[in-house]
Design an enzyme around this catalytic site. Structure first.
Site, mmCIF file in Angstrom:
data_model
loop_
_atom_site.group_PDB
_atom_site.id
_atom_site.type_symbol
_atom_site.label_atom_id
_atom_site.label_comp_id
_atom_site.label_asym_id
_atom_site.label_seq_id
_atom_site.Cartn_x
_atom_site.Cartn_y
_atom_site.Cartn_z
ATOM 1 N N CYS A 157 0.825 -1.211 0.000
ATOM 2 C CA CYS A 157 0.000 0.000 0.000
ATOM 3 C C CYS A 157 0.858 1.260 0.000
ATOM 4 O O CYS A 157 1.341 1.689 1.057
ATOM 5 C CB CYS A 157 -0.926 -0.026 1.218
ATOM 6 S SG CYS A 157 -1.937 1.456 1.338
ATOM 7 N N CYS B 150 -0.540 4.071 2.115
ATOM 8 C CA CYS B 150 -0.338 3.938 3.563
ATOM 9 C C CYS B 150 1.111 4.228 3.926
ATOM 10 O O CYS B 150 1.382 4.846 4.949
ATOM 11 C CB CYS B 150 -0.662 2.511 4.030
ATOM 12 S SG CYS B 150 -2.112 1.791 3.281
ATOM 13 N N ASP B 151 2.053 3.749 3.118
ATOM 14 C CA ASP B 151 3.448 3.709 3.560
ATOM 15 C C ASP B 151 4.409 4.562 2.745
ATOM 16 O O ASP B 151 5.579 4.696 3.118
ATOM 17 C CB ASP B 151 3.947 2.252 3.550
ATOM 18 C CG ASP B 151 3.114 1.383 4.489
ATOM 19 O OD1 ASP B 151 2.726 1.896 5.554
ATOM 20 O OD2 ASP B 151 2.847 0.222 4.151
#
Ligand code: NAP
Length: 308
Positions: free
Chosen positions: A133, A136-137
């Site tokens: 992701c 997300c990261d």
């Protein structure tokens, strides 16, 4: 005893909840471990009708949630369905804590989860530089090189997003031709920060000893050459696996584990499936929402026919 339980809170589950709630069926949504589904791991959504400027994936899911709450849908958060008994009425679902829920109708909208390559060290480093992701990261990897594996739209989207942070984004694809749509492929290939390595697979991820990603071992499938690539993160974007383990042996599935449906009906009366858990062809937010609506209407008709 519930009238209808909906498993999953992605676009399919929320839409099924919206329709069943407005039909006074008081749906219970089981939220699972990925609330909001795959769209919460996306950035700009430009192809969901009604948002001419686009909308962020998490914002879209927040709006869907608020819309179903308005009509009284109920939620069970962080609950996993680990098993079920669909052999007759009432339908029974077992949650991870052992609790058994009973319902007359069931709408399965558990979606699909990101796949990983399947390497031992990849597994050890998930959350420590290996991720599926970028949204997300991605921000953790500023001004360092990162790699993306895959040649589909997701890989292109992840790579483009990562250019906001990384010094260089290296896309590693196992063939010499992208699977991604032309518009996404062109955008990625024209981006000055993105470099492609073709015909190549990742054979190892380093370095579990340091508890972080320091590089990748690569193998060129055409030349047979092995090489190393120094990167600080590996974003795996090689497709998805339907979340159907809990229904093995009870519902028909295809060879890849997707539920087999006729419209949204499974072979079990009262059990319906919507969204990516039964659709490996279109897999879009709007098609998932559409099939969630269909499942809700079919569940409503089923319950009506049962005199519920
Ligand atoms: P996908 O289209 O199935 O692509 C998966 C990619 O990963 C393929 O290039 C595949 O290689 C590669 N791959 C699969 N297994 C691999 C392995 N073990 N090792 C190395 N590479 C592997 O999946 P997706 O990109 O997640 O897209 C899924 C669907 O969502 C598609 O219909 C896509 O169009 C849609 N989508 C659309 C958007 C958008 O329009 N903005 C964004 C994301 C997704 P091969 O090509 O060799 O098979």
């Amino acid at each position: 005893m519930e009238k209808v339980i909906i498993l999953g809170t992605g676009a399919a589950g929320f839409t099924a909840a919206l329709y069943t709630a407005r039909a006074n069926l008081e749906p219970l949504l089981i939220e699972g471990m990925e609330p909001g589904g795959q769209l919460t791991t996306t950035t700009d959504v430009e192809n969901f009708p009604g948002f001419p400027e686009g909308i962020m994936g998490p914002d879209l899911m927040d709006r869907m949630r608020k819309q179903v709450e308005r009509f009284g849908a109920r939620f069970r958060s962080a609950s996993l369905v680990t098993g079920c008994d669909l052999s007759g009425q009432p339908l029974k679902l077992t949650l991870d804590g052992g609790e058994v829920l009973e319902t007359r109708a069931l709408i399965i909208a558990t979606g699909a989860s990101a796949k990983y390559i399947g390497l031992d060290n990849e597994k050890k480093l998930i959350g420590r530089g290996v991720t599926s992701c970028a949204t997300c990261d991605g921000a953790f990897y500023r001004d360092v090189p990162v790699a993306v594996v895959g040649g589909g739209d997701t890989a292109m989207e992840e790579a483009l997003f990562l250019t906001r942070f990384a010094s260089e984004v290296v896309v590693i694809h196992r063939r010499d031709e992208l699977r991604a749509s032309k518009i996404m492929a062109d955008r990625a290939q024209e981006h000055p920060k993105i470099r492609f390595i073709w015909d190549t697979v990742v054979t190892d991820v380093m370095d579990p000893g340091q508890n972080k990603v320091t590089g990748l071992q690569l193998h060129n499938r055409k030349t047979g050459e092995d090489s190393e690539l120094a990167v600080d993160a590996l974003f795996v974007a090689i497709g998805h696996q339907p979340n159907t383990d809990a229904f093995k042996g009870q519902l028909d599935m295809d060879a890849n584990g997707y539920l087999v449906t006729d419209s949204t009906r499974t072979k079990v009366p009262g059990v319906f499936a919507a969204g990516d858990v039964q659709d490996h062809v279109y897999r879009q937010a709007i098609t998932a929402a559409g099939s969630g609506c269909m499942a809700a209407i079919e569940a409503e008709r089923y319950l009506e026919a049962q005199g519920a």
